[in-house]
Enzyme design. Structure first.
Site, PDB file in Angstrom:
ATOM      1  N   ARG A  34       0.824  -1.212   0.000  1.00 55.02           N
ATOM      2  CA  ARG A  34       0.000   0.000   0.000  1.00 55.02           C
ATOM      3  C   ARG A  34       0.855   1.258   0.000  1.00 55.02           C
ATOM      4  NH1 ARG A  34      -3.075  -1.621   5.309  1.00 55.02           N
ATOM      5  NH2 ARG A  34      -0.880  -2.134   5.671  1.00 55.02           N
ATOM      6  N   VAL A  57      -4.813  -5.813   0.164  1.00 52.95           N
ATOM      7  CA  VAL A  57      -5.244  -7.194  -0.113  1.00 52.95           C
ATOM      8  C   VAL A  57      -6.630  -7.514   0.461  1.00 52.95           C
ATOM      9  CG1 VAL A  57      -2.925  -8.209  -0.361  1.00 52.95           C
ATOM     10  CG2 VAL A  57      -4.014  -8.176   1.894  1.00 52.95           C
ATOM     11  N   SER A 136       3.815 -19.278   9.499  1.00 53.36           N
ATOM     12  CA  SER A 136       4.477 -18.845  10.740  1.00 53.36           C
ATOM     13  C   SER A 136       4.559 -20.023  11.687  1.00 53.36           C
ATOM     14  CB  SER A 136       3.670 -17.728  11.395  1.00 53.36           C
ATOM     15  OG  SER A 136       4.161 -17.441  12.693  1.00 53.36           O
ATOM     16  N   TYR A 149      -4.441 -14.305  15.548  1.00 53.11           N
ATOM     17  CA  TYR A 149      -3.276 -14.329  14.646  1.00 53.11           C
ATOM     18  C   TYR A 149      -2.877 -15.783  14.381  1.00 53.11           C
ATOM     19  CZ  TYR A 149       1.328 -13.820  12.611  1.00 53.11           C
ATOM     20  OH  TYR A 149       2.416 -13.922  11.761  1.00 53.11           O
ATOM     21  N   PRO A 179       8.326 -18.948   9.653  1.00 53.11           N
ATOM     22  CA  PRO A 179       9.379 -18.419  10.515  1.00 53.11           C
ATOM     23  C   PRO A 179       8.936 -18.281  11.971  1.00 53.11           C
ATOM     24  CG  PRO A 179       8.933 -16.967   8.611  1.00 53.11           C
ATOM     25  CD  PRO A 179       7.770 -17.917   8.765  1.00 53.11           C
ATOM     26  N   GLY A 180       9.957 -18.293  12.838  1.00 53.81           N
ATOM     27  CA  GLY A 180       9.766 -17.878  14.230  1.00 53.81           C
ATOM     28  C   GLY A 180       9.932 -16.372  14.307  1.00 53.81           C
ATOM     29  N   VAL A 182      11.207 -12.945  13.683  1.00 53.93           N
ATOM     30  CA  VAL A 182      11.997 -12.209  12.690  1.00 53.93           C
ATOM     31  C   VAL A 182      11.872 -10.719  13.015  1.00 53.93           C
ATOM     32  CG1 VAL A 182      12.415 -11.841  10.230  1.00 53.93           C
ATOM     33  CG2 VAL A 182      11.173 -13.899  10.979  1.00 53.93           C
ATOM     34  N   PHE A 186       6.976  -5.974  12.049  1.00 57.80           N
ATOM     35  CA  PHE A 186       5.863  -6.810  12.500  1.00 57.80           C
ATOM     36  C   PHE A 186       5.368  -6.447  13.913  1.00 57.80           C
ATOM     37  CE2 PHE A 186       4.422 -10.655  14.710  1.00 57.80           C
ATOM     38  CZ  PHE A 186       3.483 -11.177  13.839  1.00 57.80           C
TER      39      PHE A 186
HETATM   40  P1  NDP Z   1       6.194  -6.125   8.121  1.00 54.80           P
HETATM   41  O1  NDP Z   1       5.208  -5.407   8.970  1.00 54.80           O
HETATM   42  O2  NDP Z   1       7.591  -5.637   8.074  1.00 54.80           O
HETATM   43  O3  NDP Z   1       5.644  -6.250   6.634  1.00 54.80           O
HETATM   44  C1  NDP Z   1       4.295  -6.527   6.359  1.00 54.80           C
HETATM   45  C2  NDP Z   1       4.043  -6.308   4.890  1.00 54.80           C
HETATM   46  O4  NDP Z   1       2.667  -6.670   4.601  1.00 54.80           O
HETATM   47  C3  NDP Z   1       4.223  -4.869   4.469  1.00 54.80           C
HETATM   48  O5  NDP Z   1       4.932  -4.819   3.260  1.00 54.80           O
HETATM   49  C4  NDP Z   1       2.814  -4.356   4.278  1.00 54.80           C
HETATM   50  O6  NDP Z   1       2.762  -3.419   3.215  1.00 54.80           O
HETATM   51  C5  NDP Z   1       2.065  -5.625   3.865  1.00 54.80           C
HETATM   52  N1  NDP Z   1       0.657  -5.509   4.215  1.00 54.80           N
HETATM   53  C6  NDP Z   1       0.116  -5.475   5.454  1.00 54.80           C
HETATM   54  N2  NDP Z   1      -1.222  -5.280   5.391  1.00 54.80           N
HETATM   55  C7  NDP Z   1      -1.516  -5.185   4.068  1.00 54.80           C
HETATM   56  C8  NDP Z   1      -2.719  -4.974   3.363  1.00 54.80           C
HETATM   57  N3  NDP Z   1      -3.892  -4.813   3.994  1.00 54.80           N
HETATM   58  N4  NDP Z   1      -2.681  -4.924   2.007  1.00 54.80           N
HETATM   59  C9  NDP Z   1      -1.509  -5.066   1.353  1.00 54.80           C
HETATM   60  N5  NDP Z   1      -0.324  -5.288   1.974  1.00 54.80           N
HETATM   61  C10 NDP Z   1      -0.337  -5.332   3.312  1.00 54.80           C
HETATM   62  O7  NDP Z   1       6.177  -7.654   8.651  1.00 54.80           O
HETATM   63  P2  NDP Z   1       6.958  -8.966   8.185  1.00 54.80           P
HETATM   64  O8  NDP Z   1       7.823  -8.712   7.034  1.00 54.80           O
HETATM   65  O9  NDP Z   1       7.536  -9.560   9.393  1.00 54.80           O
HETATM   66  O10 NDP Z   1       5.717  -9.867   7.769  1.00 54.80           O
HETATM   67  C11 NDP Z   1       5.584 -10.475   6.506  1.00 54.80           C
HETATM   68  C12 NDP Z   1       4.882 -11.803   6.674  1.00 54.80           C
HETATM   69  O11 NDP Z   1       5.663 -12.665   7.495  1.00 54.80           O
HETATM   70  C13 NDP Z   1       3.507 -11.727   7.338  1.00 54.80           C
HETATM   71  O12 NDP Z   1       2.626 -12.608   6.675  1.00 54.80           O
HETATM   72  C14 NDP Z   1       3.785 -12.220   8.748  1.00 54.80           C
HETATM   73  O13 NDP Z   1       2.645 -12.786   9.341  1.00 54.80           O
HETATM   74  C15 NDP Z   1       4.847 -13.253   8.480  1.00 54.80           C
HETATM   75  N6  NDP Z   1       5.693 -13.633   9.610  1.00 54.80           N
HETATM   76  C16 NDP Z   1       6.410 -12.699  10.286  1.00 54.80           C
HETATM   77  C17 NDP Z   1       7.203 -13.084  11.347  1.00 54.80           C
HETATM   78  C18 NDP Z   1       7.965 -12.116  12.181  1.00 54.80           C
HETATM   79  O14 NDP Z   1       8.374 -12.476  13.300  1.00 54.80           O
HETATM   80  N7  NDP Z   1       8.229 -10.897  11.708  1.00 54.80           N
HETATM   81  C19 NDP Z   1       7.311 -14.502  11.721  1.00 54.80           C
HETATM   82  C20 NDP Z   1       6.491 -15.381  10.960  1.00 54.80           C
HETATM   83  C21 NDP Z   1       5.731 -14.960   9.920  1.00 54.80           C
HETATM   84  P3  NDP Z   1       2.005  -2.009   3.253  1.00 54.80           P
HETATM   85  O15 NDP Z   1       1.933  -1.568   4.678  1.00 54.80           O
HETATM   86  O16 NDP Z   1       2.825  -1.126   2.371  1.00 54.80           O
HETATM   87  O17 NDP Z   1       0.678  -2.328   2.660  1.00 54.80           O
HETATM   88  C1  8X3 Z   2       5.210 -14.128  13.786  1.00 54.88           C
HETATM   89  C2  8X3 Z   2       5.938 -14.925  14.809  1.00 54.88           C
HETATM   90  O1  8X3 Z   2       5.819 -15.822  17.186  1.00 54.88           O
HETATM   91  O2  8X3 Z   2       5.206 -13.494  16.827  1.00 54.88           O
HETATM   92  O3  8X3 Z   2       4.395 -14.942  13.019  1.00 54.88           O
HETATM   93  O4  8X3 Z   2       3.734 -15.253  16.142  1.00 54.88           O
HETATM   94  S1  8X3 Z   2       5.127 -14.882  16.307  1.00 54.88           S
END
Ligand code: NDP
Ligand code: 8X3
Length: 248
Positions: A34, A57, A136, A149, A179-180, A182, A186
């Site tokens: 976005r 999305v 995740s 979540y 992933p765990g 990261v 987030f």
């Molecule tokens: P970030 O918050 O850094 O990135 C999230 C991304 O998702 C951004 O690019 C954001 O883009 C996009 N996003 C969120 N909401 C929307 C929306 N409504 N429409 C379009 N795009 C959207 O988090 P991460 O990189 O950590 O997360 C990426 C994925 O990894 C997620 O699915 C998360 O659940 C998963 N994950 C993360 C972990 C962690 O510990 N960080 C561990 C396990 C899984 P924008 O805001 O520009 O729209």
């Molecule tokens: C993100 C990892 O452990 O915060 O999916 O749920 S956790």
């Protein structure tokens, strides 16, 4: 002809790192999110061609319109990385915020489905493609206050496995990376900008980085046709479950 990867949530964290890693092995990129300025910055930093798609999305029509808007030379998507998603809030079920619940189910589950439904018919038609779903550890187990979540990521786990069965015999691979912890934006999103709470999540140990996850995705998509890493759980070295982390 170069291959094309579409990465959702490319404006930050794992999506950004993944787009960069796929570009490094020659993929042209459809980068989605976005935040236009972030996508423009990413575009300026990679070596291969990019095409940005701005959409939420959660919005079914926007997803469909964005995909329909792709110029012919961008339509044959080889790799789809379903990464966009977040946790919203960290409350017990009895105290949870209904808007947070809607956001997680709409973005992490329904959004992933809308994008997938737009992309995979073309893969099936061409008899080739690879879908990588970002699940995740929260999709493999549950933890206190993780409720919705975790449910959304359990749904991703089920969708990932179901999609692989549905695509049996089509030549399209389906994989999941789980992933765990990261360190990305987030936790800032989960804790609604409260940096004290967010920083604590990653204190006292070495968390995974977005590049660690991107390396795995790059490895997955560069395997030969006869190899599919169908499900990968990756934890931080000092982490053995969602809640057990050896912090110093
Ligand atoms: P970030 O918050 O850094 O990135 C999230 C991304 O998702 C951004 O690019 C954001 O883009 C996009 N996003 C969120 N909401 C929307 C929306 N409504 N429409 C379009 N795009 C959207 O988090 P991460 O990189 O950590 O997360 C990426 C994925 O990894 C997620 O699915 C998360 O659940 C998963 N994950 C993360 C972990 C962690 O510990 N960080 C561990 C396990 C899984 P924008 O805001 O520009 O729209
Ligand atoms: C993100 C990892 O452990 O915060 O999916 O749920 S956790």
């Amino acid at each position: 002809m170069s291959k094309i990867a579409l990465v959702t949530g490319a404006s930050s964290g794992i999506g950004w790192a993944t787009a960069t890693a796929l570009s490094a092995v020659g993929y042209d990129l459809i980068i989605c999110g976005r935040r236009a300025e972030r996508l423009a910055e990413l575009s300026s930093q990679v070596q291969t061609k990019t095409h940005s798609l701005l959409f939420d999305v959660r919005d079914k029509d926007s997803v469909i319109n964005a995909m329909d808007s792709l110029p012919a030379e961008w339509k044959n998507i080889d790799v789809l990385v379903n990464n966009a998603g977040n946790a919203h809030g960290f409350s017990s079920t009895q105290e949870g915020n209904l808007d947070d619940w809607d956001a997680m189910i709409d973005i992490n589950v329904k959004g992933l489905l809308y994008v997938t439904r737009s992309v995979i018919p073309g893969m099936v038609e061409r008899g080739t493609g690879h879908v990588i779903n970002i699940g995740s550890i929260a999709g493999k187990e549950v933890y206190p206050n993780g409720n919705v979540y975790c449910a959304s990521k359990h749904a991703v786990d089920a969708i990932n496995n179901g999609m692989r069965l549905d695509l049996f015999g089509t030549g399209v691979k389906v994989s999941q990376v789980c992933p765990g912890l990261v360190e990305t934006e987030f936790s800032m999103v989960r804790f609604k900008g409260d940096s004290d709470r967010s920083d604590k999540v990653y204190q006292g140990f070495d968390p995974l980085t977005a590049n660690d996850i991107a390396d795995i995705i790059q490895f997955m998509v560069t395997r030969p046709k006869h190899v599919n890493l169908s499900d990968v759980i990756v934890l931080a070295g000092e982490q053995v479950s969602s809640t057990m982390v050896n912090r110093q």
